[in-house]
Design an enzyme around this catalytic site. Structure first.
Site, PDB file in Angstrom:
ATOM      1  N   ASP A 157     -28.135  16.339 -22.540  1.00  0.00           N
ATOM      2  CA  ASP A 157     -28.446  15.109 -21.819  1.00  0.00           C
ATOM      3  C   ASP A 157     -29.078  15.296 -20.448  1.00  0.00           C
ATOM      4  O   ASP A 157     -29.560  14.329 -19.840  1.00  0.00           O
ATOM      5  CB  ASP A 157     -27.178  14.231 -21.707  1.00  0.00           C
ATOM      6  CG  ASP A 157     -25.999  14.959 -21.059  1.00  0.00           C
ATOM      7  OD1 ASP A 157     -26.224  15.828 -20.189  1.00  0.00           O
ATOM      8  OD2 ASP A 157     -24.841  14.648 -21.421  1.00  0.00           O
ATOM      9  N   HIS A 189     -27.961  24.407 -26.293  1.00  0.00           N
ATOM     10  CA  HIS A 189     -28.444  23.599 -27.417  1.00  0.00           C
ATOM     11  C   HIS A 189     -29.710  22.813 -27.103  1.00  0.00           C
ATOM     12  O   HIS A 189     -29.992  21.806 -27.748  1.00  0.00           O
ATOM     13  CB  HIS A 189     -27.325  22.656 -27.893  1.00  0.00           C
ATOM     14  CG  HIS A 189     -26.166  23.381 -28.508  1.00  0.00           C
ATOM     15  ND1 HIS A 189     -24.946  22.797 -28.743  1.00  0.00           N
ATOM     16  CD2 HIS A 189     -26.063  24.663 -28.952  1.00  0.00           C
ATOM     17  CE1 HIS A 189     -24.130  23.692 -29.297  1.00  0.00           C
ATOM     18  NE2 HIS A 189     -24.780  24.825 -29.430  1.00  0.00           N
ATOM     19  N   CYS A 241     -48.010  15.042 -32.253  1.00  0.00           N
ATOM     20  CA  CYS A 241     -48.662  15.902 -31.260  1.00  0.00           C
ATOM     21  C   CYS A 241     -50.152  15.561 -31.223  1.00  0.00           C
ATOM     22  O   CYS A 241     -50.673  14.932 -32.148  1.00  0.00           O
ATOM     23  CB  CYS A 241     -48.472  17.344 -31.717  1.00  0.00           C
ATOM     24  SG  CYS A 241     -49.239  18.593 -30.689  1.00  0.00           S
ATOM     25  N   CYS A 248     -52.390  17.545 -31.837  1.00  0.00           N
ATOM     26  CA  CYS A 248     -52.993  18.262 -32.971  1.00  0.00           C
ATOM     27  C   CYS A 248     -52.755  17.516 -34.291  1.00  0.00           C
ATOM     28  O   CYS A 248     -53.240  17.927 -35.337  1.00  0.00           O
ATOM     29  CB  CYS A 248     -52.448  19.683 -33.064  1.00  0.00           C
ATOM     30  SG  CYS A 248     -50.814  19.798 -33.832  1.00  0.00           S
ATOM     31  N   THR A 301     -15.067  20.154 -24.614  1.00  0.00           N
ATOM     32  CA  THR A 301     -15.652  20.605 -25.883  1.00  0.00           C
ATOM     33  C   THR A 301     -14.581  20.723 -26.958  1.00  0.00           C
ATOM     34  O   THR A 301     -13.458  21.137 -26.679  1.00  0.00           O
ATOM     35  CB  THR A 301     -16.450  21.925 -25.745  1.00  0.00           C
ATOM     36  OG1 THR A 301     -16.852  22.352 -27.051  1.00  0.00           O
ATOM     37  CG2 THR A 301     -15.653  23.035 -25.092  1.00  0.00           C
TER      38      THR A 301
HETATM   39  P1  NAD Z   1     -17.642  16.990 -29.584  1.00  0.00           P
HETATM   40  O1  NAD Z   1     -18.166  15.600 -29.620  1.00  0.00           O
HETATM   41  O2  NAD Z   1     -17.445  17.729 -30.828  1.00  0.00           O
HETATM   42  O3  NAD Z   1     -16.198  16.938 -28.860  1.00  0.00           O
HETATM   43  C1  NAD Z   1     -15.977  16.295 -27.657  1.00  0.00           C
HETATM   44  C2  NAD Z   1     -14.736  16.869 -27.001  1.00  0.00           C
HETATM   45  O4  NAD Z   1     -14.600  16.276 -25.732  1.00  0.00           O
HETATM   46  C3  NAD Z   1     -13.435  16.560 -27.765  1.00  0.00           C
HETATM   47  O5  NAD Z   1     -12.627  17.723 -27.772  1.00  0.00           O
HETATM   48  C4  NAD Z   1     -12.775  15.457 -26.930  1.00  0.00           C
HETATM   49  O6  NAD Z   1     -11.368  15.521 -26.950  1.00  0.00           O
HETATM   50  C5  NAD Z   1     -13.283  15.794 -25.552  1.00  0.00           C
HETATM   51  N1  NAD Z   1     -13.398  14.669 -24.622  1.00  0.00           N
HETATM   52  C6  NAD Z   1     -13.801  13.396 -24.882  1.00  0.00           C
HETATM   53  N2  NAD Z   1     -13.823  12.676 -23.744  1.00  0.00           N
HETATM   54  C7  NAD Z   1     -13.430  13.516 -22.746  1.00  0.00           C
HETATM   55  C8  NAD Z   1     -13.252  13.383 -21.348  1.00  0.00           C
HETATM   56  N3  NAD Z   1     -13.496  12.236 -20.698  1.00  0.00           N
HETATM   57  N4  NAD Z   1     -12.835  14.455 -20.649  1.00  0.00           N
HETATM   58  C9  NAD Z   1     -12.582  15.643 -21.267  1.00  0.00           C
HETATM   59  N5  NAD Z   1     -12.728  15.838 -22.578  1.00  0.00           N
HETATM   60  C10 NAD Z   1     -13.150  14.779 -23.318  1.00  0.00           C
HETATM   61  O7  NAD Z   1     -18.550  17.779 -28.575  1.00  0.00           O
HETATM   62  P2  NAD Z   1     -18.946  19.323 -28.443  1.00  0.00           P
HETATM   63  O8  NAD Z   1     -17.729  20.185 -28.584  1.00  0.00           O
HETATM   64  O9  NAD Z   1     -19.758  19.417 -27.211  1.00  0.00           O
HETATM   65  O10 NAD Z   1     -19.864  19.717 -29.695  1.00  0.00           O
HETATM   66  C11 NAD Z   1     -20.724  18.893 -30.375  1.00  0.00           C
HETATM   67  C12 NAD Z   1     -22.221  19.149 -30.230  1.00  0.00           C
HETATM   68  O11 NAD Z   1     -22.673  17.895 -29.863  1.00  0.00           O
HETATM   69  C13 NAD Z   1     -22.748  20.050 -29.167  1.00  0.00           C
HETATM   70  O12 NAD Z   1     -23.662  20.868 -29.782  1.00  0.00           O
HETATM   71  C14 NAD Z   1     -23.545  19.157 -28.199  1.00  0.00           C
HETATM   72  O13 NAD Z   1     -24.831  19.682 -28.012  1.00  0.00           O
HETATM   73  C15 NAD Z   1     -23.724  17.901 -28.923  1.00  0.00           C
HETATM   74  N6  NAD Z   1     -23.589  16.650 -28.132  1.00  0.00           N
HETATM   75  C16 NAD Z   1     -24.104  16.542 -26.886  1.00  0.00           C
HETATM   76  C17 NAD Z   1     -23.969  15.372 -26.180  1.00  0.00           C
HETATM   77  C18 NAD Z   1     -24.538  15.298 -24.797  1.00  0.00           C
HETATM   78  O14 NAD Z   1     -25.522  15.940 -24.493  1.00  0.00           O
HETATM   79  N7  NAD Z   1     -23.925  14.509 -23.913  1.00  0.00           N
HETATM   80  C19 NAD Z   1     -23.292  14.288 -26.712  1.00  0.00           C
HETATM   81  C20 NAD Z   1     -22.779  14.417 -28.023  1.00  0.00           C
HETATM   82  C21 NAD Z   1     -22.925  15.613 -28.706  1.00  0.00           C
END
Ligand code: NAD
Length: 244
Positions: free
Chosen positions: A104, A119, A148, A150, A188
């Site tokens: 993001d 990622h 694109c 192209c 995560t």
């Molecule tokens: P996930 O969605 O699998 O898990 C989210 C984790 O965050 C959970 O363990 C949950 O309990 C915890 N969580 C939720 N709200 C929280 C808070 N306020 N404070 C602390 N913890 C909180 O996410 P992930 O493990 O990052 O993996 C999923 C994949 O999703 C990654 O590859 C990522 O790139 C992608 N993703 C990215 C975004 C982003 O860029 N914001 C959003 C969604 C998913």
């Protein structure tokens, strides 16, 4: 103050190098939906069914509609106290490196420099034909799927499930967590590999590991301390306690 909080604080007070390994949860307080948990579904599709090379091959328009929706949503979000604290800590510690699974751009927006993006980045687009890559902040995009110059199909510059991580970024992340005095694993689920393997690598190197999450994860048993709560709030509390 819990015992885990005091121990984390004490380690942070002595730390020179800190690494934050962040996932979708750190952006939840900014309003960005996580993949797993409330608001994780989009039109009944799970992220795992859309964020894949197969899904894109089958229906690029559907996949782009989802990314276009997410880009629009993220465009309206601002960094929260979690992102801000980590950016501030670059001035507090000898180094404070952010290794993120997020796409993001909110760590960068908060002022963190040298963020290691495992990622990719949702604002980058890449041509599946000629390989041309650029940043495009337009949201919504005028045409889906975008093309694109192209004529080739553009794809989001993110790493999909089943794709390899950018090698240099992963190597840099491994080195950072192995050299850190403290690694904070924030927001995560610990389910997406190889990123979820980084805490184990830090552990082998003897680093102090702190998990910050709303609940327990498969990574919890590896941790030296567990701080339960929203990461923005917990990181701000750690910061305030370090200042006093
Ligand atoms: P996930 O969605 O699998 O898990 C989210 C984790 O965050 C959970 O363990 C949950 O309990 C915890 N969580 C939720 N709200 C929280 C808070 N306020 N404070 C602390 N913890 C909180 O996410 P992930 O493990 O990052 O993996 C999923 C994949 O999703 C990654 O590859 C990522 O790139 C992608 N993703 C990215 C975004 C982003 O860029 N914001 C959003 C969604 C998913």
């Amino acid at each position: 103050m819990t015992e885990d909080f005091s121990r984390s604080l004490e380690r942070l007070r002595r730390a020179r190098r800190v690494v934050a390994l962040t996932g979708a949860g750190i952006s939840a307080e900014s309003g960005v939906p996580t993949f797993r948990g409330e608001g994780g579904l989009w039109r009944d599709y799970r992220a795992e069914d859309l964020a894949t090379p197969d899904a894109f091959r089958r229906d690029p328009e559907l996949v782009w509609e989802w990314y276009d929706w997410r880009r629009g949503l993220i465009a309206g979000c601002r960094p929260n106290r979690g992102h801000e604290t980590l950016a501030l800590w670059e001035g507090r510690f000898e180094s404070c490196r952010v290794v993120t699974q997020n796409v993001d751009g909110l760590h960068r927006a908060a002022g963190s420099r040298g963020v290691i993006c495992l990622h990719g980045d949702i604002w980058t687009v890449r041509c599946t034909g000629c390989g041309f890559e650029t940043v495009d902040l337009t949201a919504p995009l005028p045409e889906l799927p975008p093309r694109c110059r192209c004529g080739g199909l553009l794809r989001p510059g993110v790493v999909w499930f089943g794709e390899a991580l950018p090698e240099k970024a992963f190597e840099a992340a491994l080195e950072a967590v192995s050299r850190a005095d403290v690694v904070l694993v924030a927001g995560t689920s610990g389910l997406v590999y190889p990123a979820a393997g980084l805490p184990a690598a830090a552990r082998s190197a003897g680093t102090f590991l702190v998990e910050i999450n709303l609940g327990r994860t498969p990574l919890s048993p590896l941790m030296d301390a567990i701080l339960e709560g929203p990461s923005g709030q917990v990181l701000a509390e750690l910061h305030d306690a370090l200042e006093t």
